[in-house]
Design an enzyme around this catalytic site. Structure first.
Site, PDB file in Angstrom:
ATOM      1  NE  ARG A  81      45.688  41.177  40.111  1.00  0.00           N
ATOM      2  CZ  ARG A  81      44.971  40.088  39.827  1.00  0.00           C
ATOM      3  NH1 ARG A  81      43.670  40.198  39.563  1.00  0.00           N
ATOM      4  NH2 ARG A  81      45.544  38.902  39.776  1.00  0.00           N
TER       5      ARG A  81
ATOM      6  NE  ARG B 248      43.626  37.987  31.434  1.00  0.00           N
ATOM      7  CZ  ARG B 248      43.678  37.727  32.722  1.00  0.00           C
ATOM      8  NH1 ARG B 248      43.368  38.656  33.608  1.00  0.00           N
ATOM      9  NH2 ARG B 248      44.047  36.535  33.147  1.00  0.00           N
TER      10      ARG B 248
ATOM     11  CG  HIS C  80      37.920  42.095  35.040  1.00  0.00           C
ATOM     12  ND1 HIS C  80      38.130  42.663  36.277  1.00  0.00           N
ATOM     13  CD2 HIS C  80      37.975  40.752  35.232  1.00  0.00           C
ATOM     14  CE1 HIS C  80      38.323  41.704  37.174  1.00  0.00           C
ATOM     15  NE2 HIS C  80      38.234  40.535  36.563  1.00  0.00           N
TER      16      HIS C  80
ATOM     17  CG  ASP D 288      34.238  35.562  41.926  1.00  0.00           C
ATOM     18  OD1 ASP D 288      33.693  36.207  41.003  1.00  0.00           O
ATOM     19  OD2 ASP D 288      35.130  34.714  41.735  1.00  0.00           O
TER      20      ASP D 288
ATOM     21  CD  GLU E 224      34.648  41.723  36.491  1.00  0.00           C
ATOM     22  OE1 GLU E 224      34.564  40.869  35.586  1.00  0.00           O
ATOM     23  OE2 GLU E 224      35.141  41.480  37.608  1.00  0.00           O
TER      24      GLU E 224
END
Length: 293
Positions: free
Chosen positions: A71, A93, A162, A205, A264
């Site tokens: 995270r 990832r 990201h 978002d 991002e």
């Protein structure tokens, strides 16, 4: 972050592999800047220009377990972005990458990490590929994801770098350059129009579909502006989970949202079928370049 159990291998004067919570991390300590990149996920964890606060945000509760995504930092979302397939944001990832090469001089350091097809990747995405992540550390941070089709057939992909940015106070942070039009994930993908500036008061978002080449993040309490130049992208995703979202994450402190903002570099597609086509032997680069003013 600098909290390591042991030095595993000194690769050069400025480049060392160290261990933290069982994860191997490439530590770059140069006169121009300090940086860290985990081999797990080829995940940039830190970029700290000399005499600056860290530009990259990393959760104080980040989980370095092999099966988990870390995270914070700069997760590499590939060969897809989002929840268009499983696992979400692809397998890159959460895969273990390896050091391909490293170079250093008085101007900075370049580290290249690699990921190739394996039985594990073919189990979720049946294609041959070669992925390389170039991390260039100097007064700026440049991260380049280069993917090559090593198959005998075309395949499709999407992806993102990201990036979680470290800010002093999200309520005072102002973002510009993301463009006006965005797809709002909180309104079931509704296409919306926004202003020239974005200052958050709640969860966001969004997939901005017409970003400018330069996106700026004004961070007044840290007395700096973070500049982000992306290429190879078709959109810029901006995300912050706000209080309710942070409280629902086991790997983020309840107040973690107050000091982070994701901006991002994204090659976005609504499905794998709508992704970018890459022919055999073709390569593609997705880049984000970060500097501080």
């Amino acid at each position: 972050m600098e909290n390591f159990n042991s030095v595993v291998n000194a690769l050069a004067d400025c480049v060392t592999i160290v261990e933290r919570e069982g994860a191997k991390i490439v530590r770059i300590a140069h006169d121009k800047a300090y940086a860290e990149v985990a081999l797990h996920g080829a995940h940039v964890l830190s970029f700290k220009p000399t005499d600056q606060e860290d530009v990259i945000w990393l959760s104080e509760k980040a989980d370095f377990s092999p099966e988990k995504a870390i995270r914070g930092g700069i997760p590499v979302c590939w060969p897809w972005f989002g929840r268009v397939a499983a696992p979400a944001h692809g397998f890159a990832r959460t895969s273990e990458w390896y050091v391909v090469e490293h170079r250093e001089n008085e101007e900075g350091v370049i580290v290249c990490l690699g990921l190739d097809e394996s039985d594990e990747t073919r189990a979720v995405w049946p294609n041959s590929f070669e992925a390389r992540l170039y991390v260039e550390v100097s007064e700026k941070l440049k991260v380049t994801l280069e993917v090559t089709n090593t198959d005998d057939k075309e395949w499709k992909f999407s992806g993102a770098l990201h990036t979680y940015f470290n800010v002093a106070d999200i309520r005072e942070t102002v973002t510009t350059g993301m463009g006006a039009e965005y797809v709002d994930s909180l309104q079931d993908g509704k296409i919306c129009q926004g202003g020239a500036e974005l200052q958050l008061t709640d969860t966001v978002d969004r997939v901005y579909t017409q970003p400018e080449e330069l996106i700026s993040i004004r961070d007044p309490k840290n007395e700096r502006t973070i500049e982000v130049r992306n290429s190879g992208d078709n959109s810029a995703v901006i995300w912050n989970p706000w209080a309710e979202g942070a409280q629902g994450m086991g790997d983020m402190a309840d107040n973690g949202y107050e000091t982070m903002l994701c901006v991002e570099s994204t090659l976005h597609a609504n499905s794998i079928e709508e992704g970018k086509v890459l022919q055999p032997e073709e390569s593609y680069q997705l880049i984000t370049e970060i500097s501080v003013k």
